[in-house]
Design an enzyme around this catalytic site. Structure first.
Site, PDB file in Angstrom:
ATOM      1  N   SER A 158       9.870  50.928 -13.907  1.00 52.83           N
ATOM      2  CA  SER A 158      10.295  52.178 -14.540  1.00 52.83           C
ATOM      3  C   SER A 158      11.169  53.082 -13.670  1.00 52.83           C
ATOM      4  O   SER A 158      11.702  54.072 -14.157  1.00 52.83           O
ATOM      5  CB  SER A 158       9.073  52.971 -15.021  1.00 52.83           C
ATOM      6  OG  SER A 158       8.272  53.373 -13.934  1.00 52.83           O
ATOM      7  N   LYS A 196       4.527  61.566 -16.930  1.00 53.39           N
ATOM      8  CA  LYS A 196       5.588  61.690 -15.941  1.00 53.39           C
ATOM      9  C   LYS A 196       6.277  63.052 -16.038  1.00 53.39           C
ATOM     10  O   LYS A 196       6.733  63.596 -15.019  1.00 53.39           O
ATOM     11  CB  LYS A 196       6.591  60.545 -16.107  1.00 53.39           C
ATOM     12  CG  LYS A 196       5.989  59.214 -15.682  1.00 53.39           C
ATOM     13  CD  LYS A 196       6.960  58.063 -15.766  1.00 53.39           C
ATOM     14  CE  LYS A 196       6.291  56.793 -15.248  1.00 53.39           C
ATOM     15  NZ  LYS A 196       7.184  55.624 -15.269  1.00 53.39           N
TER      16      LYS A 196
END
Length: 342
Positions: A241, A286
């Site tokens: 990611s 996040k």
């Protein structure tokens, strides 16, 4: 020991047993929580790379097996997410195999990010595709017991294989009654392995009648040579990611312009060799991690509602952070190009 003392002892014994059960009994779930935003110029070093006034940062999510207490707590905390174990780990996959798979995918992500950044900066890079790395094996299928994690597939029935798409296309042409000879490299030794074909287990949601040898998540083994040289040290961070943010940090060091413009810039998203940004899990967590680390801008993938989910989380925590949608590396670069110096 008098009666009241015995009663007191029994009560404490029960409490200790319950606490132990709640703490140490694992459930068939993993729990994910907000991680951190990590400054990338501390882990990426391009030889002779330029300095910047701001920072590019990768964002992480903490993942761990859920116990009873964590399971209960997750019911009341939107940013503690429970995920069924079989959605995290493949069937029959050990913790060590899962961890190694995440590190392998991270290494592949770094390679793709480097390719994108060097090509965008018109710097010298030589790309060699060496075959397909085995990162997962389905228990009970033909490859089980014959292939090992880390095997490099270089030929299918004598025909050279360089990348994943080529391997999948070749194996997809066989039928259940067929066999195939794979040439593999294992610990610097080349060997041939004969495999049959079988239908995929129901859990893999394959089309009816679809057969395979039983490998999952194959990855193209790519090596690169760059000028200037580059070193990346991500310790034990796994997964793909951080690809987009890796590419931006590398590009920033390769070029004279300071693309941070003095801002603290976080983000997430996978990246492939063509610079396309893919979706990731845990986008809301996040956002929380980036906001807590003082990020002012956050790049979020558009695909799979990542951007919409990021906006929702940003609104919920009342962040001042600017959330920017991206589909490609070029989208991120164009946004930074028009950004005014801080």
């Amino acid at each position: 020991m008098n009666r009241s003392t015995k009663k007191f002892t029994y009560v404490w014994a029960i409490i200790i047993v319950l606490v132990a059960a709640f703490t140490f009994i694992d459930l068939p779930y993993y729990v994910t929580t907000p991680g951190e935003a990590r400054v990338l110029d501390e882990v990426i070093n391009v030889d002779g790379g330029s300095q910047d006034g701001g920072e590019f940062m990768l964002t992480t999510v903490r993942v761990g097996e859920a116990n009873v207490i964590q399971y209960i707590w997750a019911q009341f905390n939107e940013y503690h997410e429970l995920i069924e174990e079989d959605l995290i780990k493949r069937e029959g996959e050990s913790d060590e195999e899962y961890h190694q798979r995440q590190l392998d995918v991270m290494a592949n992500s770094q390679t793709s990010a480097t390719i994108v950044a060097y090509q965008a900066a018109s710097k010298d890079i030589t790309i060699t595709k060496n075959g397909v790395l085995v990162t997962g094996i389905i228990e009970g299928m033909p490859a089980d017991g014959k292939l090992e994690l880390g095997d490099l597939i270089v030929e299918v029935d004598g025909e050279k294989v360089e990348e994943t798409e080529q391997l999948l296309e070749q194996l997809g042409s066989y039928e259940k009654s067929d066999t195939v000879n794979l040439t593999i490299k294992r610990e610097d030794k080349e060997m041939k392995v004969e495999l049959g074909f079988a239908e995929f287990p129901e859990a893999y949601n394959a089309e009816d009648g679809k057969v395979g040898v039983g490998i999952t998540g194959p990855v193209t083994a790519t090596t690169i040579e760059t000028d200037p040289s580059i070193k990346i040290n991500t310790d034990e961070i796994g997964g793909p990611s951080a690809g987009l943010m890796f590419s931006l940090e590398i590009y920033n060091q390769l070029t004279e312009e300071d693309w941070t413009k003095g801002y603290e810039i976080a983000g997430t998203g996978t990246i492939n060799d063509e610079g396309e940004v893919g979706p990731i899990g845990g986008i809301k967590q996040k956002i929380v991690a980036a906001d807590g680390s003082g990020a002012e801008i956050f790049f979020a993938p558009v695909a799979h509602s990542n951007y919409d989910d990021a906006l929702e989380a940003g609104k919920d925590i009342d962040t001042d952070m600017k959330i920017v949608p991206v589909e490609t590396f070029e989208d991120a670069r164009e946004y930074l190009k028009q950004l005014k110096e801080k």
